[in-house]
Design a protein around this motif. Structure first.
Motif, PDB file in Angstrom:
ATOM      1  N   ARG A  66       0.837  -1.208   0.000  1.00 25.31           N
ATOM      2  CA  ARG A  66       0.000   0.000   0.000  1.00 25.31           C
ATOM      3  C   ARG A  66       0.874   1.260   0.000  1.00 25.31           C
ATOM      4  NH1 ARG A  66      -2.724  -1.504   3.758  1.00 25.31           N
ATOM      5  NH2 ARG A  66      -1.743  -0.447   5.521  1.00 25.31           N
ATOM      6  N   GLN A  67       1.954   1.248   0.793  1.00 31.23           N
ATOM      7  CA  GLN A  67       2.854   2.402   0.787  1.00 31.23           C
ATOM      8  C   GLN A  67       3.535   2.573  -0.572  1.00 31.23           C
ATOM      9  OE1 GLN A  67       5.580   1.772   4.021  1.00 31.23           O
ATOM     10  NE2 GLN A  67       4.051   2.183   5.625  1.00 31.23           N
ATOM     11  N   ARG A  68       3.909   1.458  -1.198  1.00 30.50           N
ATOM     12  CA  ARG A  68       4.512   1.537  -2.531  1.00 30.50           C
ATOM     13  C   ARG A  68       3.535   2.133  -3.536  1.00 30.50           C
ATOM     14  NH1 ARG A  68       4.299  -1.604  -6.980  1.00 30.50           N
ATOM     15  NH2 ARG A  68       6.143  -1.607  -8.378  1.00 30.50           N
ATOM     16  N   GLN A  69       2.271   1.725  -3.458  1.00 28.32           N
ATOM     17  CA  GLN A  69       1.271   2.266  -4.377  1.00 28.32           C
ATOM     18  C   GLN A  69       1.070   3.765  -4.145  1.00 28.32           C
ATOM     19  OE1 GLN A  69      -0.056   0.511  -6.829  1.00 28.32           O
ATOM     20  NE2 GLN A  69      -1.143   2.320  -7.591  1.00 28.32           N
ATOM     21  N   GLU A  70       1.048   4.181  -2.855  1.00 31.81           N
ATOM     22  CA  GLU A  70       0.898   5.613  -2.552  1.00 31.81           C
ATOM     23  C   GLU A  70       2.104   6.400  -3.052  1.00 31.81           C
ATOM     24  OE1 GLU A  70       0.387   5.794   1.605  1.00 31.81           O
ATOM     25  OE2 GLU A  70      -1.691   5.023   1.601  1.00 31.81           O
TER      26      GLU A  70
END
Length: 358
Positions: free
Chosen positions: A148-152
């Protein structure tokens, strides 16, 4: 398990080492020959016991040979067993059937031991897999958070890239409207700080600091500048002011030079007259002392006594300084007898009108 138990019951081998020793002992050619000789001697001993008495030499000889052969057999049997451990002769597999059964027992036990070790290894691997399986949801949650952090971060990067592209387009549109009107000139003097203002401020504060230091030193200074300050501080009247003496005038071995110097005599004469004037009775005793050594009391006493003698008065100097008397040095006299001898009531003999004691 039942097959191994049956083989153990038939062969009477309770462990793997004993079974191995039984097979080795039964298959060894040298041991087989020794067993045959031992059986033959046993038969001869039985036959001799039937024919002779127990103390017969022939019987005793056979028994001795049997015991020696049996001891040799046991030693050889111990050499073929693991760790050279002795085993009982009755547990040795003598015939082919016993050796085959004992060999099968050894094979079965080795296979069982291998299977048990493999089972333990599988159980350890299973426990590790179960532990990893328990940790899997926690790791999965951490992985989901990282994804999720990578996507953000990827979305933020795309947004920044689009903003950068828009800024580049806007910059390209503005560059065409820019033109140079005049070239900038390099200033000769710095705009800040102004040296004149800094100099005035520094001078002002320097004067204030100097005045403050002077006033502080004046407040902290307790030096007596003149006689009036001493009278004001001590609340005592002034008796006289004595001159400073040089190194050549400290000793009185040449009294004539002192009496001929009016600048030295007059201050001590005024001091003596002042003391007589302030004394209501006839002045007969003057005590000169000080708080510390080296303040000049001995010099004052010697010069005051010299002036008193000059005025035709009988004068006696008593130097009561028992630690460091110097009156005899000032008058160039002998050091003894002194005040210690007087206090001890010893005889005193002097050859001058002005006695000295230390």
């Amino acid at each position: 398990m039942s097959r191994i138990a049956n083989l153990e019951q038939i062969t009477k081998a309770d462990n793997l080492n004993n079974a191995y020793s039984a097979v080795r002992g039964g298959g060894d050619e040298e041991l087989r020959n020794l067993r045959a000789k031992l059986v033959e001697l046993e038969a001869q001993v039985v036959e001799a016991r039937v024919r002779f008495t127990e103390n017969h030499p022939s019987l005793l000889n056979l028994i001795e040979r049997r015991d020696v052969l049996r001891q040799l057999y046991l030693q050889k049997l111990a050499l073929v067993s693991p760790n050279n451990r002795a085993i009982a002769p009755e547990k040795v597999a003598n015939d082919q059937l016993s050796q085959n059964l004992t060999s099968q027992l050894i094979t079965q036990k080795i296979e069982r031991s291998a299977l048990e070790n493999k089972l333990k290894t599988v159980q350890v691997q299973r426990a590790k897999l179960q532990a990893n399986l328990v940790q899997l949801p926690i790791k999965q949650e951490t992985l989901n958070t990282l994804v999720r952090q990578r996507q953000e971060a990827a979305d933020s990067l795309k947004l920044l890239q689009s903003k950068l592209e828009e800024a580049r387009i806007a910059e390209a549109q503005l560059v065409s409207n820019i033109r140079i009107i005049a070239k900038a000139t390099v200033p000769d003097t710095p705009a800040s700080p102004k040296q004149s203002v800094v100099l005035v401020i520094a001078s002002f504060f320097g004067m204030i600091l100097t005045v403050g230091v002077v006033l502080l030193l004046e407040v902290l200074d307790n030096t007596l500048r003149d006689v009036s300050q001493a009278e004001e501080l001590l609340k005592l009247p002034l008796l006289g002011v004595l001159p400073r003496l040089t190194a050549t005038t400290l000793k009185l071995d040449s009294v004539d030079s002192f009496l001929n110097d009016a600048g030295l005599i007059e201050p001590y004469r005024m001091l003596l007259k002042t003391l007589e004037f302030r004394c209501r009775e006839n002045l007969r005793l003057i005590v000169v002392s000080s708080a510390l050594s080296g303040e000049g009391k001995s010099i004052v006493v010697s010069h005051l006594a010299t002036v008193s003698a000059m005025l035709s008065r009988r004068t006696l100097i008593i130097d009561a300084d028992l630690h460091k008397p110097i009156q005899h040095q000032l008058f160039d006299l002998t050091a003894t007898p002194g005040i210690s001898e007087v206090l001890e009531k010893k005889s005193i003999s002097t050859g001058s009108d002005t006695p000295n004691s230390n």
